[in-house]
Scaffold this active site. Structure first.
Site, PDB file in Angstrom:
ATOM      1  N   CYS A   1       0.776  -1.111   0.010  1.00  0.00           N
ATOM      2  CA  CYS A   1      -0.099  -0.071   0.019  1.00  0.00           C
ATOM      3  C   CYS A   1       0.849   1.262  -0.035  1.00  0.00           C
ATOM      4  O   CYS A   1       0.373   2.275  -0.022  1.00  0.00           O
ATOM      5  CB  CYS A   1      -1.011   0.076   1.293  1.00  0.00           C
ATOM      6  SG  CYS A   1      -0.588   0.723   2.633  1.00  0.00           S
TER       7      CYS A   1
ATOM      8  N   ASP B   1       2.937   3.069   2.182  1.00  0.00           N
ATOM      9  CA  ASP B   1       3.753   3.957   3.138  1.00  0.00           C
ATOM     10  C   ASP B   1       4.748   3.472   3.545  1.00  0.00           C
ATOM     11  O   ASP B   1       5.150   2.473   3.831  1.00  0.00           O
ATOM     12  CB  ASP B   1       2.656   3.846   4.270  1.00  0.00           C
ATOM     13  CG  ASP B   1       1.143   4.645   3.887  1.00  0.00           C
ATOM     14  OD1 ASP B   1       1.462   5.494   2.818  1.00  0.00           O
ATOM     15  OD2 ASP B   1       0.203   4.464   4.681  1.00  0.00           O
TER      16      ASP B   1
ATOM     17  N   CYS C   1       0.077   8.762   2.942  1.00  0.00           N
ATOM     18  CA  CYS C   1      -1.050   9.399   2.944  1.00  0.00           C
ATOM     19  C   CYS C   1      -1.089  10.373   4.007  1.00  0.00           C
ATOM     20  O   CYS C   1      -0.554  10.247   5.028  1.00  0.00           O
ATOM     21  CB  CYS C   1      -2.324   8.340   2.727  1.00  0.00           C
ATOM     22  SG  CYS C   1      -2.569   7.370   4.145  1.00  0.00           S
TER      23      CYS C   1
ATOM     24  N   CYS D   1      -2.871  -0.331   7.239  1.00  0.00           N
ATOM     25  CA  CYS D   1      -1.572   0.074   6.578  1.00  0.00           C
ATOM     26  C   CYS D   1      -1.036   1.292   6.643  1.00  0.00           C
ATOM     27  O   CYS D   1       0.256   1.391   6.827  1.00  0.00           O
ATOM     28  CB  CYS D   1      -2.012   0.215   5.030  1.00  0.00           C
ATOM     29  SG  CYS D   1      -2.971   1.573   4.475  1.00  0.00           S
TER      30      CYS D   1
END
Lengths: 389, 171
Positions: free
Chosen positions: B33, B35, B58, B102
């Site tokens: 994902c 990160d 994010c 995540c």
């Protein structure tokens, strides 16, 4: 508060002509178009008029070839499942590509669980499918080929005409998901040659919740919804007349202003592409400029993540869309970006900038200025950027 | 979507940057994902004197990093070792359900940085930290599709109702 909407891929505003037509339609108190009394006939006339307008936009031979649906997703589901079910005795093989919208992918997946086989043809690193690969995938069992016209993440246009020549010769039904192109750029079903075309009103400034499926006369397809005999027995249920009236006016406007809109969109695209390097470095343009939508640019900014950029642009009253896995419900990297060979980190930094008739060159200038500052801020805190520099 | 506290830490992240003479560094990342987070510690007499972070991710990943540094700063490492991802998420007034797995990896990075500090102190190679499985539930609980909420078989490769791919959730 004025928000600069560069997220037309998610939703487009209604143009004033459409708004007015829909307000008038509400005040008109339309009845059910299937009723035989006067009010019913008045509604049936409005329905017929809108169908003619939409048929005109696609250059259909007759308005009967247009079926109104609840939008692009339903159109795609109808096309794929309807053809598969109606032709299952002939064969159970369907060909598609690996960059389709989820409505195509998941319809195919559903059919797979019902005993159909699916071949997913890969695209090249520009996101384009080679018609020869489609031809090679065809077997005696193939009943349907489904290839999207314009990709919603990269704007890439597929060689629909060439694929249609192949499917026509082999007498295989050809569906194209043209949800992001019909009404934005000229789309002539006679020239394109597809048997089924999915499209949606909001793409050309009509309301959401309404779309259409072009079904070439003679195409063997079952309805998705069973019930009454509306839409020539191809889509049961009382018509969404308000939406249909809005869509009809939007179609008329799109046809009438197609050329001037294209000039405007190309101007914005060119400004965005030319001026981007003055503001940021180390990025990838995922949109192939010689065959793509006029209203969309996909850019992957290295070392930063798209949702953060989107949120910071939102603070500046600028709306964009990101293809970062973090901003999707599924938290998965985009299958489209993976298929054109982007690595996970670059895919994370992908922005989709989609503009329209309501945007100005000033909007692009403001966006570029804001993006420049945001990229500096986020790279300052990015461990990936520090490692590379 | 995000709480006010998340947005505050995202807009004005605290303790951003690198500590050049850090004596404990922890880096965690989730390539799927996307990160990634690095925590730098300056520890004096087993107390976290200074802490800084760098994050690629994010809004919630950045907010988590920032909040974590605020919680950990000034704490003796015996206390810092008790900081969990859940505590950080709670301090942020919660995170969206789908972000808990995540982007909530701040405490993992901190624990790794503390282990790195301890290993350096003893002159050993730093220990590996394993992140928890993305999909977890108690053995007596039924398993539900994370997308459509219908009951599914354990280890099912995809949901029979909504057709969602579950391989990555069931790794």
């Amino acid at each position: 508060m004025k928000i600069i909407n560069l997220d037309h891929i998610s939703s487009k505003p209604l143009i004033p002509e459409v708004k007015q037509a829909m307000i008038d339609a509400i005040n008109n108190d339309y009845a059910n178009p299937s009723s035989q009394h006067k009010k019913g006939e008045q509604a049936a006339d409005a329905l017929a008029k809108a169908r003619e307008s939409v048929a005109g936009l696609l250059h259909a031979k007759t308005p009967k070839e247009i079926v109104f649906t609840s939008g692009g997703t339903e159109s795609v589901n109808h096309a794929i499942k309807g053809v598969a079910w109606a032709n299952a005795e002939k064969g159970k093989h369907i060909i598609t590509t690996n960059i389709e919208h989820n409505s195509v992918i998941r319809s195919c997946k559903r059919l797979k669980s019902q005993g159909f086989t699916i071949t997913s043809v890969s695209v090249d690193d520009k996101g384009r499918v080679d018609p020869a690969d489609i031809a090679k995938a065809i077997t005696d069992d193939t009943i349907l080929v489904s290839v999207m016209h314009a990709n919603n993440e990269t704007g890439t246009l597929q060689p629909i005409e060439e694929i249609a020549k192949i499917t026509r010769e082999k007498k295989i039904i050809f569906h194209t998901d043209a949800v992001d192109s019909v009404g934005v750029m000229p789309f002539d079903v006679q020239k394109m040659g597809a048997d089924l075309v999915s499209f949606a009103a909001n793409t050309f400034y009509g309301p959401t919740g309404i779309g259409g499926l072009y079904i070439r006369r003679g195409t063997m397809i079952w309805p998705l919804l069973d019930g009454g005999v509306q839409e020539a027995s191809k889509r049961a249920g009382t018509e969404n007349l308000l939406g249909i009236i809005g869509m009809g006016v939007a179609a008329d406007q799109a046809r009438q202003h197609m050329n001037s809109r294209l000039v405007h969109l190309e101007k914005l695209k060119s400004k965005l592409i030319t001026e981007l390097p003055n503001h940021i470095d180390e990025y990838i343009i995922n949109t192939p400029l010689d065959y793509s939508l006029p209203n969309l640019v996909s850019v992957s900014v290295k070392y930063i993540e798209g949702e953060s950029v989107m949120l910071m642009l939102d603070d500046e009253d600028i709306a964009v869309s990101t293809r970062s896995a973090c901003a999707t419900g599924s938290l998965r990297a985009s299958h489209v970006l993976m298929s054109i060979g982007l690595d996970h980190a670059d895919a994370q930094g992908t922005l989709v900038i989609c503009y329209g008739v309501d945007n100005t060159e000033e909007d692009i200038t403001k966006f570029l200025g804001a993006l420049q500052n945001i990229v500096v801020t986020l790279r300052d805190i990015s461990p990936l950027y520090v490692k590379k520099h | 979507m995000y709480s006010k506290t998340v947005m505050d830490h995202f807009r004005n992240p605290r303790n951003v940057g690198v500590i050049e003479d850090a004596n404990g560094v922890g880096e965690v990342g989730n390539p799927l994902c996307g990160d990634m987070m690095t925590i730098y510690l300056k520890i004096t007499d087993d107390v976290i004197d200074d802490i800084k972070f760098q994050t690629f991710g994010c809004g919630s990943a950045i907010a988590v990093s920032s909040m974590l540094t605020e919680i950990a700063k000034g704490k003796p490492i015996s206390e810092a070792k008790k900081i969990t991802n859940k505590e950080v998420a709670n301090a942020l007034e919660g995170l969206p359900k789908n972000k808990l797995h995540c982007s909530n990896l701040g405490a993992d990075a901190l624990q790794l940085a503390i282990k790195d500090y301890e290993a350096r102190k003893e002159g050993k190679a730093p220990a590996e930290i394993k992140r928890k499985e993305a999909h977890e539930h108690n053995p007596d609980e039924k398993c539900y599709c994370p997308y459509c909420d219908i009951e599914i078989q354990e280890e099912a490769p995809f949901c029979k109702a909504c057709q969602s791919d579950l391989v990555e959730d069931h790794h």
